[in-house]
Design a protein around this motif. Structure first.
Motif, PDB file in Angstrom:
ATOM      1  N   PRO A  68       0.736  -1.167  -0.137  1.00  0.00           N
ATOM      2  CA  PRO A  68       0.053  -0.149   0.000  1.00  0.00           C
ATOM      3  C   PRO A  68       0.841   1.269  -0.127  1.00  0.00           C
ATOM      4  O   PRO A  68       2.199   1.253   0.419  1.00  0.00           O
ATOM      5  CB  PRO A  68      -0.709  -0.292   1.310  1.00  0.00           C
ATOM      6  CG  PRO A  68      -0.501  -1.497   1.609  1.00  0.00           C
ATOM      7  CD  PRO A  68       0.644  -1.962   1.092  1.00  0.00           C
ATOM      8  N   LEU A  69       0.343   2.556  -0.404  1.00  0.00           N
ATOM      9  CA  LEU A  69       0.922   3.794  -0.516  1.00  0.00           C
ATOM     10  C   LEU A  69       1.234   4.033   0.568  1.00  0.00           C
ATOM     11  O   LEU A  69       2.660   4.635   0.662  1.00  0.00           O
ATOM     12  CB  LEU A  69       0.331   4.713  -1.350  1.00  0.00           C
ATOM     13  CG  LEU A  69       0.043   4.367  -2.654  1.00  0.00           C
ATOM     14  CD1 LEU A  69      -1.089   5.704  -3.366  1.00  0.00           C
ATOM     15  CD2 LEU A  69       1.265   4.241  -3.585  1.00  0.00           C
ATOM     16  N   ASN A  70       0.858   3.950   1.745  1.00  0.00           N
ATOM     17  CA  ASN A  70       1.132   4.420   3.208  1.00  0.00           C
ATOM     18  C   ASN A  70       2.402   3.651   3.664  1.00  0.00           C
ATOM     19  O   ASN A  70       3.086   4.004   4.628  1.00  0.00           O
ATOM     20  CB  ASN A  70       0.039   4.545   3.812  1.00  0.00           C
ATOM     21  CG  ASN A  70      -0.544   2.986   4.401  1.00  0.00           C
ATOM     22  OD1 ASN A  70      -0.343   2.085   3.547  1.00  0.00           O
ATOM     23  ND2 ASN A  70      -1.196   3.013   5.637  1.00  0.00           N
ATOM     24  N   GLU A  71       2.668   2.551   3.040  1.00  0.00           N
ATOM     25  CA  GLU A  71       4.010   1.735   3.734  1.00  0.00           C
ATOM     26  C   GLU A  71       5.299   1.947   2.597  1.00  0.00           C
ATOM     27  O   GLU A  71       6.007   1.260   2.915  1.00  0.00           O
ATOM     28  CB  GLU A  71       3.375   0.240   3.573  1.00  0.00           C
ATOM     29  CG  GLU A  71       2.350  -0.315   4.386  1.00  0.00           C
ATOM     30  CD  GLU A  71       1.918  -1.681   4.482  1.00  0.00           C
ATOM     31  OE1 GLU A  71       2.856  -2.283   3.852  1.00  0.00           O
ATOM     32  OE2 GLU A  71       1.324  -1.946   5.111  1.00  0.00           O
ATOM     33  N   ILE A  72       5.067   2.754   1.784  1.00  0.00           N
ATOM     34  CA  ILE A  72       6.277   3.138   0.937  1.00  0.00           C
ATOM     35  C   ILE A  72       6.565   4.830   1.092  1.00  0.00           C
ATOM     36  O   ILE A  72       5.661   5.535   1.162  1.00  0.00           O
ATOM     37  CB  ILE A  72       5.720   2.927  -0.497  1.00  0.00           C
ATOM     38  CG1 ILE A  72       5.406   1.428  -0.625  1.00  0.00           C
ATOM     39  CG2 ILE A  72       7.174   3.195  -1.403  1.00  0.00           C
ATOM     40  CD1 ILE A  72       4.838   1.323  -2.213  1.00  0.00           C
ATOM     41  N   THR A  73       7.873   5.007   1.362  1.00  0.00           N
ATOM     42  CA  THR A  73       8.231   6.446   1.591  1.00  0.00           C
ATOM     43  C   THR A  73       9.105   6.850   0.418  1.00  0.00           C
ATOM     44  O   THR A  73       9.583   6.007  -0.613  1.00  0.00           O
ATOM     45  CB  THR A  73       9.260   6.616   2.770  1.00  0.00           C
ATOM     46  OG1 THR A  73      10.230   5.966   2.371  1.00  0.00           O
ATOM     47  CG2 THR A  73       8.500   6.133   4.068  1.00  0.00           C
ATOM     48  N   LEU A  74       9.386   8.208   0.069  1.00  0.00           N
ATOM     49  CA  LEU A  74      10.058   8.671  -1.081  1.00  0.00           C
ATOM     50  C   LEU A  74      11.569   8.142  -1.085  1.00  0.00           C
ATOM     51  O   LEU A  74      12.301   7.625  -1.942  1.00  0.00           O
ATOM     52  CB  LEU A  74      10.198  10.336  -0.861  1.00  0.00           C
ATOM     53  CG  LEU A  74       8.954  10.858  -1.759  1.00  0.00           C
ATOM     54  CD1 LEU A  74       7.651  10.652  -0.890  1.00  0.00           C
ATOM     55  CD2 LEU A  74       9.348  12.253  -1.464  1.00  0.00           C
ATOM     56  N   LEU A  75      12.120   7.988   0.540  1.00  0.00           N
ATOM     57  CA  LEU A  75      13.358   7.294   0.703  1.00  0.00           C
ATOM     58  C   LEU A  75      13.417   5.910   0.089  1.00  0.00           C
ATOM     59  O   LEU A  75      14.541   5.418  -0.378  1.00  0.00           O
ATOM     60  CB  LEU A  75      13.798   7.634   2.060  1.00  0.00           C
ATOM     61  CG  LEU A  75      15.171   7.003   2.568  1.00  0.00           C
ATOM     62  CD1 LEU A  75      16.347   7.689   1.760  1.00  0.00           C
ATOM     63  CD2 LEU A  75      15.391   7.154   3.889  1.00  0.00           C
ATOM     64  N   ASP A  76      12.334   5.067   0.246  1.00  0.00           N
ATOM     65  CA  ASP A  76      12.400   3.627   0.036  1.00  0.00           C
ATOM     66  C   ASP A  76      12.501   3.594  -1.700  1.00  0.00           C
ATOM     67  O   ASP A  76      13.502   2.654  -2.041  1.00  0.00           O
ATOM     68  CB  ASP A  76      11.117   3.218   0.267  1.00  0.00           C
ATOM     69  CG  ASP A  76      10.782   3.078   1.754  1.00  0.00           C
ATOM     70  OD1 ASP A  76      11.734   2.594   2.647  1.00  0.00           O
ATOM     71  OD2 ASP A  76       9.328   2.776   2.008  1.00  0.00           O
ATOM     72  N   ILE A  77      11.790   4.377  -2.243  1.00  0.00           N
ATOM     73  CA  ILE A  77      12.098   4.331  -3.855  1.00  0.00           C
ATOM     74  C   ILE A  77      13.344   4.919  -4.177  1.00  0.00           C
ATOM     75  O   ILE A  77      13.894   4.302  -5.289  1.00  0.00           O
ATOM     76  CB  ILE A  77      10.903   5.292  -4.500  1.00  0.00           C
ATOM     77  CG1 ILE A  77       9.444   4.641  -4.088  1.00  0.00           C
ATOM     78  CG2 ILE A  77      10.892   5.116  -5.843  1.00  0.00           C
ATOM     79  CD1 ILE A  77       9.326   3.438  -3.947  1.00  0.00           C
ATOM     80  N   HIS A  78      13.786   5.845  -3.530  1.00  0.00           N
ATOM     81  CA  HIS A  78      15.171   6.555  -3.942  1.00  0.00           C
ATOM     82  C   HIS A  78      16.191   5.477  -3.535  1.00  0.00           C
ATOM     83  O   HIS A  78      17.047   5.324  -4.503  1.00  0.00           O
ATOM     84  CB  HIS A  78      15.406   7.650  -2.886  1.00  0.00           C
ATOM     85  CG  HIS A  78      16.841   8.255  -2.934  1.00  0.00           C
ATOM     86  ND1 HIS A  78      17.386   8.711  -4.018  1.00  0.00           N
ATOM     87  CD2 HIS A  78      17.896   7.882  -1.960  1.00  0.00           C
ATOM     88  CE1 HIS A  78      18.608   9.040  -3.646  1.00  0.00           C
ATOM     89  NE2 HIS A  78      19.112   8.709  -2.642  1.00  0.00           N
ATOM     90  N   ASN A  79      16.187   4.802  -2.422  1.00  0.00           N
ATOM     91  CA  ASN A  79      17.190   3.507  -2.173  1.00  0.00           C
ATOM     92  C   ASN A  79      17.031   2.534  -3.126  1.00  0.00           C
ATOM     93  O   ASN A  79      17.877   1.828  -3.822  1.00  0.00           O
ATOM     94  CB  ASN A  79      16.908   3.257  -1.020  1.00  0.00           C
ATOM     95  CG  ASN A  79      17.479   4.127   0.231  1.00  0.00           C
ATOM     96  OD1 ASN A  79      17.997   4.769   0.041  1.00  0.00           O
ATOM     97  ND2 ASN A  79      16.693   4.095   1.350  1.00  0.00           N
ATOM     98  N   ALA A  80      15.737   2.062  -3.712  1.00  0.00           N
ATOM     99  CA  ALA A  80      15.302   1.130  -4.659  1.00  0.00           C
ATOM    100  C   ALA A  80      16.264   1.259  -5.775  1.00  0.00           C
ATOM    101  O   ALA A  80      16.478   0.468  -6.648  1.00  0.00           O
ATOM    102  CB  ALA A  80      14.001   0.663  -4.997  1.00  0.00           C
TER     103      ALA A  80
END
Length: 145
Positions: A68-80
């Motif tokens: 869900p979107l509430n379990e993903i941060t901008l930092l998560d995507i940056h790191n991925a």
């Protein structure tokens, strides 16, 4: 030097995915982003490795959110995405023995490290659900007569 827009573009894609029940094909996403489906598959593959998206192959296949979107941060995507460099500004290393160059590089390195730490902290505080809520409010305001 070109800006790395992968973070912004992938956040855009993920918000759209969060708004639709059906799978999004690489072709559809590529058309939305003005790029090639191979680029989409390669980039979303990085997010898939971390569980942020899932993919199904075949005629009814495509990409969906893995969380869900509430379990993903901008930092998560940056790191991925492989933590691309935050700043395009570089240090001069033409004359490493030069004391002026050393002083300049030390000051810039310190400033870059502090700025990057602050930015990464902020990215970790913003969820994709917050971006989606911001979109909802902007859409509501834009649709008012």
């Amino acid at each position: 030097m070109r800006n790395d827009t992968r973070l912004s573009r992938m956040l855009h894609v993920l918000i759209h995915m969060g708004r639709h029940d059906e799978r999004a094909t690489s072709e559809t996403i590529a058309q939305m982003l003005g790029t090639n489906p191979v680029v989409v598959r390669r980039t979303l593959g990085l997010l898939k490795d971390k569980g942020y998206v899932r993919s199904e192959k075949g005629h009814q296949g495509g990409w969906t959110l893995g969380r869900p979107l509430n379990e993903i941060t901008l930092l998560d995507i940056h790191n991925a995405l492989g933590t691309p460099s935050i700043f395009a500004i570089g240090l001069s290393t033409d004359h490493p023995e030069c004391l002026v160059e050393q002083a300049v590089n030390a000051a810039l390195t310190d400033a870059f490290e502090q700025a990057q730490a602050l930015l990464l902290q902020r990215l970790g505080q913003v969820s994709l659900a917050q971006l989606a809520e911001d979109f909802d409010e902007r859409f509501r305001v834009a649709m008012q007569p």
